[in-house]
Design an enzyme around this catalytic site. Structure first.
Site, PDB file in Angstrom:
ATOM      1  N   LYS A 166       0.858  -1.196   0.000  1.00  0.00           N
ATOM      2  CA  LYS A 166       0.000   0.000   0.000  1.00  0.00           C
ATOM      3  C   LYS A 166       0.886   1.236   0.000  1.00  0.00           C
ATOM      4  CE  LYS A 166      -3.732   2.230   2.591  1.00  0.00           C
ATOM      5  NZ  LYS A 166      -4.825   2.035   3.545  1.00  0.00           N
ATOM      6  N   ASP A 197     -13.267   4.397  10.335  1.00  0.00           N
ATOM      7  CA  ASP A 197     -13.693   4.582   8.941  1.00  0.00           C
ATOM      8  C   ASP A 197     -14.306   3.284   8.444  1.00  0.00           C
ATOM      9  OD1 ASP A 197     -13.992   5.889   6.482  1.00  0.00           O
ATOM     10  OD2 ASP A 197     -12.014   5.286   5.763  1.00  0.00           O
TER      11      ASP A 197
END
Ligand SMILES: Nc1ncnc2c1ncn2[C@@H]1O[C@H](COP(=O)(O)OP(=O)(O)O)[C@@H](O)[C@H]1O
Ligand SMILES: [Mg+2]
Length: 292
Positions: free
Chosen positions: A121, A227
């Site tokens: 990532k 989130d």
């Protein structure tokens, strides 16, 4: 990826020049040639030669508006520094195709020397918006020189640390493998995000399973995702749940933790109600979290 091709054409001296600019960027966005020379410990001729080369590869941006010529790294150069370091540390050996683009990151597949597949990532905050900078304010503190480079590095560090904490609970979350600068390497998941499932065999089971994981992470690690939603939960063929994307997580003693926990749970409840007609009560769930 273009970076992989350039990577093979750079020599260690080129990386040293890029690292020297990176060092200088801690103090100011543009770094003067003389400072680059100082940080690299190269003679001026070598410094100039290497600067010319990496400039030709479009890795640095030149500022000649001031008295001295100065350079700054662009995003590609920063990617190369990170990739180079991960390769040198034997964490990865080859980059594969892109797996997904998130709100503030690109995720690539990659392999190590033993052909294990991982996900890489790469944080790219500031590319579209600086929305999440606010969430990083706690980490950044009062430092005024807040460059994109620094922010993305902090983001990777923060997510890596949260991943490690969550991974220690044995919940099937991706295993963190390593990180460098603005990138993290973690276990690769062969599933897809909840949002991409048109139907689920046993949605009730998946719902309970998700809530259970959120509860364990809250109770055992004292962590709130912050989130959570159908985008950040990967479900595989066996019905394993994998919660990803821990950048915005907070500790349960954070002033916003209760608010975020409620919002996380509300998101999950709403999603399962609208899509799978599963009724639930957010307050009951929260209360069940608070009594052990
Ligand atoms: N460990 C992983 N294995 C496979 N795919 C992943 C992995 N981590 C992320 N992805 C893919 O990349 C996308 C973006 O990752 P995510 O961590 O959610 O980043 P963002 O913060 O940018 O939303 C995910 O939605 C998923 O498709
Ligand atoms: Mg995401």
């Amino acid at each position: 990826m273009e970076a992989a091709k350039i990577l093979t054409q750079l020599e260690k001296e080129d990386f040293r020049i890029l690292s020297a600019i990176e060092l200088g960027m801690k103090r100011s966005k543009y770094v003067k040639i003389n400072d680059i020379r100082f940080y690299s410990r190269y003679p001026i001729e070598e410094t100039l030669y290497r600067l010319k080369k990496v400039h030709k590869f479009d890795l640095i941006i030149r500022d000649s508006s001031g008295h001295d010529i100065a350079y700054t790294l662009n995003a590609l150069a920063y990617d190369l520094l990170g990739l180079h370091a991960l390769v040198r540390q034997n964490i990865i050996s080859q980059l594969g195709p892109i797996l997904g683009k998130g709100k503030e990151s690109d995720v690539y597949s990659c392999i190590d020397d033993n052909e294990n597949i991982y996900a890489l990532k790469i944080y790219r905050m500031g590319r579209r918006s600086f929305k999440n900078i606010k969430n990083l304010r706690d980490l950044i503190g009062e430092r005024s020189h807040l460059s994109w480079l620094y922010v993305n590095r902090l983001a990777a560090k923060k997510e890596y640390e949260s991943l490690k904490e969550v991974y220690s609970l044995n919940l099937n979350t991706p295993k963190p493998i390593g990180y460098n600068r603005h990138m993290i390497v973690m276990e690769y998941l062969r599933g897809k995000e909840l949002i991409y499932y048109k139907s689920i065999d046993d949605p009730e089971y998946i719902f309970d399973h998700i809530i259970d994981q959120v509860r364990i992470i809250f109770q055992e690690a004292g962590l709130v995702h912050g989130d959570l939603g159908e985008f950040n939960i990967v479900v595989d063929e066996q019905g394993n749940i994998l919660i990803i994307d821990w950048l915005q997580s907070v500790k349960s003693d954070h002033p916003n933790s209760r608010y975020l926990l409620r919002r996380d749970i509300q998101n999950i409840c709403d999603y399962f109600k609208n899509k799978f007609h599963i009724e639930s009560n957010v307050d009951d769930i929260i209360n069940s979290f608070l009594v052990r």
